[in-house]
Structures are given as structure tokens and as C-alpha cells.
Scaffold this motif. Sequence first.
Motif, short mmCIF file in Angstrom:
data_model
loop_
_atom_site.label_atom_id
_atom_site.label_comp_id
_atom_site.label_asym_id
_atom_site.label_seq_id
_atom_site.Cartn_x
_atom_site.Cartn_y
_atom_site.Cartn_z
N LYS A 1 21.92 -43.70 12.50
CA LYS A 1 22.68 -44.93 12.24
C LYS A 1 23.94 -44.99 13.10
O LYS A 1 24.35 -46.07 13.56
CB LYS A 1 23.05 -45.03 10.75
N HIS A 2 24.55 -43.82 13.32
CA HIS A 2 25.75 -43.76 14.16
C HIS A 2 25.44 -44.25 15.57
O HIS A 2 26.15 -45.09 16.11
CB HIS A 2 26.27 -42.32 14.21
N LYS B 1 24.47 -48.07 15.84
CA LYS B 1 25.46 -49.10 15.54
C LYS B 1 26.08 -49.72 16.79
O LYS B 1 26.55 -50.87 16.77
CB LYS B 1 26.57 -48.53 14.65
N ARG C 1 17.07 -49.45 17.50
CA ARG C 1 17.84 -50.36 18.35
C ARG C 1 16.99 -51.52 18.90
O ARG C 1 17.54 -52.51 19.38
CB ARG C 1 18.45 -49.58 19.52
N LYS D 1 19.99 -54.25 19.59
CA LYS D 1 21.13 -53.83 20.42
C LYS D 1 20.66 -53.58 21.85
O LYS D 1 19.46 -53.47 22.11
CB LYS D 1 21.75 -52.54 19.85
#
Length: 249
Positions: A158-159, A162, A191, A195
Amino acid sequence: MNSSYKKLISNLEYLKLNQMVAHLDETIDFMNNKQLSFVDTLMKLTDYEIDMKEINMAKAMVKVAGFPHRKEIKDFDFSFQPSVNKEQILDFGTLRFIERSENIVFLGTSGVGKTHLATSIGIAAAKKRTSTYFIKCNDLILNLKKAKLENRLEARLKHYAKYRLLIIDEIGYLPIDVDDAKLFFQLIDLRYEKKSTIITTNSNFKSWGEIFQDPKIANAILDRILHHATVVSIVGESYRIKDHIQSEK
């Protein structure tokens, strides 16, 4: 200097509004000359403070991104690497690809400028306060592996997931075993279409099955990376060799 002015300076200093202190006199003069309203004057004064905070926040974003150097697009020698389309790189610098959650892959042999270009785009993003992080592929794998052993893999994934822009440098320089390839896939999958990721690699895509030691996982990773991606193939001499040759002259 009247007591009200002194008190105002004291208040601004106490609130650490240093830019407002620095520009107070010129703003008062400007107000008197242009007959500005109180609101317009206050707006002009606070703009100085906001501008400096924006600059400082951008610097902080660049600092925490973990870039290996601070080379920007303007520092890239496009004349030495004519295979690189300058207009395309400048377009990347506008960050439109991030708005579209698209990826960039820089493909080429060692020393041709892949990391420089990836970093320079990352710096452009960080300066615009886009959350950005740079990490070498091997370090990323080691961190995910360590997190799995410590039962905190989900938090670590998750880090890395993000960041609006994640730069993964040097895929293909070291082999990745099947278990680690699965960890890498999980991150890429998290991702995917959400992202943007910039990847640098010295290996053509056909050899990724060997790098990840599993063709199915490699294909799944490639499928998600390349689905919305621009591949920039750089064909040219190494900058490091160029610099070495010039130093011998």
C-alpha cells in the motif's frame, strides 16, 4: 515607527509569517500609491507567504522522493542522444501522462540516460507537489521480501501503491526469483490503471521471462505495465564513456 506597526511586525514574526514581514513596507507603499482596499492589500501580502510555502513544499517533495541526483530535463544532452525525441520528453514534463494514469518505459543499454530522464520527469512531478518516489528494482524487491517475512507485506504494498508516480529503476540488471516476481506483480497490479509508473530497463521485453524466471508472471507484469504505456527506446553511446573519452583529451 508607531506602536501599531511595531505590534503588527511582532504578531507576524510570532506567527512565523516571515514573507509578510519582509514585504510589509513595500505592500503598504503600494497600497497607498494605488489606493488599494484592505482586502486587496491583505491578499497581496498573503500571496508572498503562499508563494514561499509552495516553493518550500515543492523542495520537500523533491527531497523525500529519493532521487539519485537532481538532474532535470534541461540538463539532458539531447544532441548526444539523437534517438531521444526532445519534444516527447518535454511533453512528459507537463505530467499529462500522470493525469491519464499512463506509464513510461525507458529501454536501452547501460549509460544512455534512462535514469537521468526518469529522474528528471520525477523531479518535474515532485515540484508540482505530485507524490513521487524513486527506487531501484533490487531495493524494491528486497523491501517487499523483508516486509513479507515480517508479516507486513500488505502495508508495504500500500505504501508503494499510494504514490501517484513511482519510478522503478534498473529492471533486468539482476535476476528475480519466482516468489519475488509474485511480490513485484502484486505491486504492479495494485497500481494498474490507477497510478503512473516509470520503469527503466536494459532488457528487451522478450527476455523478461528469464529475468522473472517465470514467463507467465513476466507476461502478466508486462501486460499491466504496457497496456497504457509509452516505450522510449534509446539507442546510442554511454554518457559515462563519453565523459571518460573527453577527460582523456
